[in-house]
Enzyme design. Structure first.
Site, PDB file in Angstrom:
ATOM      1  N   ARG A 122       8.350  18.047 -45.239  1.00 44.81           N
ATOM      2  CA  ARG A 122       7.272  17.123 -44.888  1.00 44.81           C
ATOM      3  C   ARG A 122       6.046  17.849 -44.331  1.00 44.81           C
ATOM      4  O   ARG A 122       6.136  18.937 -43.770  1.00 44.81           O
ATOM      5  CB  ARG A 122       7.757  16.134 -43.825  1.00 44.81           C
ATOM      6  N   ASP A 182       1.403   4.955 -45.281  1.00 47.29           N
ATOM      7  CA  ASP A 182       2.796   4.567 -45.008  1.00 47.29           C
ATOM      8  C   ASP A 182       2.996   3.207 -44.342  1.00 47.29           C
ATOM      9  O   ASP A 182       3.944   2.507 -44.673  1.00 47.29           O
ATOM     10  CB  ASP A 182       3.456   5.639 -44.141  1.00 47.29           C
ATOM     11  N   LYS A 207       4.218   6.583 -52.882  1.00 44.94           N
ATOM     12  CA  LYS A 207       3.238   5.883 -52.031  1.00 44.94           C
ATOM     13  C   LYS A 207       2.089   6.793 -51.628  1.00 44.94           C
ATOM     14  O   LYS A 207       0.922   6.442 -51.762  1.00 44.94           O
ATOM     15  CB  LYS A 207       3.905   5.347 -50.759  1.00 44.94           C
ATOM     16  N   THR A 208       2.439   7.957 -51.108  1.00 47.58           N
ATOM     17  CA  THR A 208       1.408   8.869 -50.624  1.00 47.58           C
ATOM     18  C   THR A 208       0.601   9.444 -51.784  1.00 47.58           C
ATOM     19  O   THR A 208      -0.630   9.475 -51.750  1.00 47.58           O
ATOM     20  CB  THR A 208       2.049  10.005 -49.810  1.00 47.58           C
ATOM     21  N   SER A 252      10.807   5.998 -49.878  1.00 50.88           N
ATOM     22  CA  SER A 252      10.541   7.433 -49.922  1.00 50.88           C
ATOM     23  C   SER A 252      10.794   7.982 -51.321  1.00 50.88           C
ATOM     24  O   SER A 252      11.811   7.691 -51.943  1.00 50.88           O
ATOM     25  CB  SER A 252      11.439   8.150 -48.908  1.00 50.88           C
ATOM     26  N   HIS A 284       5.638  -1.725 -45.039  1.00 52.52           N
ATOM     27  CA  HIS A 284       5.916  -0.321 -45.328  1.00 52.52           C
ATOM     28  C   HIS A 284       5.215   0.002 -46.639  1.00 52.52           C
ATOM     29  O   HIS A 284       5.789  -0.112 -47.721  1.00 52.52           O
ATOM     30  CB  HIS A 284       7.429  -0.100 -45.443  1.00 52.52           C
ATOM     31  N   ARG A 325      15.859  10.885 -40.915  1.00 48.01           N
ATOM     32  CA  ARG A 325      16.214   9.897 -39.902  1.00 48.01           C
ATOM     33  C   ARG A 325      17.728   9.712 -39.833  1.00 48.01           C
ATOM     34  O   ARG A 325      18.457  10.026 -40.771  1.00 48.01           O
ATOM     35  CB  ARG A 325      15.551   8.554 -40.214  1.00 48.01           C
ATOM     36  N   LYS A 366       8.488   6.088 -36.697  1.00 45.43           N
ATOM     37  CA  LYS A 366       9.188   4.902 -37.196  1.00 45.43           C
ATOM     38  C   LYS A 366       9.585   3.968 -36.052  1.00 45.43           C
ATOM     39  O   LYS A 366       9.779   2.763 -36.267  1.00 45.43           O
ATOM     40  CB  LYS A 366      10.415   5.311 -38.003  1.00 45.43           C
TER      41      LYS A 366
END
Length: 536
Positions: A323, A257, A242-243, A238, A220, A61, A201
């Site tokens: 990704r 996410d 989390k994933t 990030s 988030h 980003r 996003k």
């Protein structure tokens, strides 16, 4: 291309203001989008069936190029210390130039939902000039049933034109890259970047603006639920896990996410997963690995063998931020509704590269608010261009770049839900142990998974706890299946004096960062701050 689909697309595009478009490809599904993307040379196939695309100079980003229109609606509601302003006049010029730039081009359009709860979702229409972008956003947002398409009326519109180059003088932006959002008109314009994550996003940012006024906490976080109907949410920036940690084969994945928490429970904002794939392996993350190689998945910036097209997930030569974007149902145990009840546990993930935080700690409600507002993790060399050594990152609410409103609005809503429902809160360090980055080792994932399992099944609540001398929170003294010393970070360091100095420095970083929130929290939250005096 379907003639009726083309006709409907043109109507919708003209209604937005597009003119003289060569064609609009409307709600194409994966096979057609593969064909279009490959025909245009945008991407190539990987062995296994994934569609591989590169995003050019932007491999992540561009937060410094993100702008919000400052008008009567946003003047007193947006957190301007954190959001860059654009005048309505500049946005109008930008929109006109986007429309002009699109003339004579073929666009792809998707009609999608942001939000699994019909009471709180947004209908987002997304126009892209690249076919793989259309597949990406179709994977990441929620796809309406075909029977719903005829009656679909968009509430917000996103236009993504990577070939558009902004003019800072004319458009009031910083560079040729621009991400501009007008909350009043519900329009997002993305130009000068092919990084597809900007689209998803943007939907998250929009929901972060509108949902708090409805008493819903946008978060988030990832989320899952166990067989005992015990939802858990995982906050984290990030790279904190989390994933990975929410994709637990023993629990149903709700999402990886972005979620909302209403009085009825939690719901996913998305219909897909956007997993980091650097060093992804079938052994450590079998579900994500399998999903990342199958037909329908979009891989970003991965390296492939030019002959066999085998993907090398260990190769970071293009970027550390490789990704995989795939529909949620590519994970075998994923929820088909994207919804669950009230969370029983909240987990705040941090990757402490300084190596001084314990692998798990139990937080009081006040401590949870302190760490939610702090949003701490640490970045290490290689994850960003020019970054050397270890650098702390404090991203309030674990999502500062996506917060239009002041963090206290989100924190106060979350605190009320935690208190009302007596939710257990945990801080989990997935970072380093035995020394900081470069000296110590990454926290073993088996340790993290064992501690999380004990927290989520309730058995960790029955453990004996000690008070951490630097951060003040409660740390278990022993957990079955976990080597005892790893629960005492100082015991994992060979140089005890270096540990003490590093821990002291980190608590000072926390204090410096939190100073900006002091006026917005009560005494209990202030008292939850790490205290050097505890270590004296």
């Amino acid at each position: 291309m379907d003639t009726i689909g083309q006709f409907n697309a043109a109507q919708g595009a003209e209604g937005f203001g597009f003119r003289k478009l060569k064609a609009v490809y409307w709600n194409l599904e994966a096979p057609q989008l593969y064909e279009e993307s490959l025909r245009r040379g945008e991407s190539e196939l990987a062995r296994g069936g994934a569609l591989c695309a590169d995003t050019g100079t932007h491999t992540g980003r561009s937060p410094k190029d993100k702008f919000t229109v400052r008008d009567a609606l946003t003047e007193k509601t947006v957190w301007w210390d954190n959001n860059q302003a654009m005048t309505p006049e500049h946005f109008e010029a930008l929109l006109g130039d986007f429309i002009a730039h699109a003339e004579g081009r073929e666009l792809f359009a998707q009609d999608l939902y942001g939000g699994a709860d019909p009471a709180h979702r947004v209908k987002a229409r997304v126009y892209t000039e690249m076919a793989w972008h259309s597949l990406f956003i179709r994977n990441l947002l929620i796809r309406p049933a075909r029977s719903e398409i005829d009656a679909y009326v968009p509430e917000m519109t996103i236009v993504d034109l990577p070939s558009f180059k902004a003019d800072p003088a004319r458009h009031g932006c910083r560079s040729e890259t621009v991400i501009a959002i007008d909350f009043s008109r519900k329009i997002v314009l993305i130009g000068g970047s092919a990084y597809a994550g900007e689209m998803k996003k943007s939907v998250f940012t929009y929901l972060n603006f509108v949902l708090p006024t409805k008493g819903v906490v946008p978060m988030h976080c990832s989320a899952n639920v166990g067989p005992k109907d015990d939802p858990a949410i995982f906050f984290g920036l990030s790279g904190t896990g989390k994933t990975t940690l929410s994709a637990d084969p023993e629990r149903t994945l709700i999402g990886d996410d972005e979620h909302g928490w209403s009085k009825e429970g939690i719901f996913n904002f998305e219909g897909g997963c956007y997993a980091k794939t650097i060093r992804l392996s079938a052994e450590a993350e079998p579900e994500i690995y399998a999903a990342s190689l199958r037909f329908g998945t979009v891989l970003e910036n991965t390296v492939r063998d030019p002959i066999t097209r085998e993907v090398d997930f260990d190769d970071e030569s293009k970027t550390e931020n490789t990704r995989s974007a795939y529909p949620l149902d590519f994970i075998p145990n994923a929820s088909r509704t994207g919804r669950a009840g009230i969370p029983k546990n909240i987990v705040m993930l941090t990757a402490d590269a300084f190596g001084v935080m314990p692998p798990i700690a139990k937080l009081t409600p006040a401590e949870a608010m302190y760490h939610f507002l702090s949003g701490y993790t640490a970045k290490v060399a290689g994850t960003e261009r020019g970054l050397t050594g270890v650098q702390p990152e404090f991203s309030t609410c674990f999502g500062s770049p996506f917060l239009p409103r002041h963090p206290s609005e989100y924190a106060n809503l979350l605190r009320d839900f935690i208190a009302k429902h007596h939710v257990d809160c945990w801080l989990v360090n997935t970072g380093w142990t035995g020394g900081q980055y470069g000296t110590g080792r990454r926290m073993p994932i088996r340790v993290t998974r064992r501690l999380l399992s004990a927290a989520l099944d309730g058995s960790l609540n029955r453990a004996d706890f000690r008070r951490d001398p630097y951060f003040g929170f409660a740390v278990p003294t022993s957990v079955p299946g976990v080597e005892p010393h790893i629960l005492y970070p100082v015991k994992t360091w060979a140089d005890k004096a270096a540990f003490a100095e590093t821990a002291k420095n980190l608590t000072e970083m926390f204090a410096k960062n939190f100073a900006k929130f002091e006026a917005h929290v009560d005494d209990a939250v202030k008292a939850a701050a790490p205290s050097n005096s505890l270590a004296a």
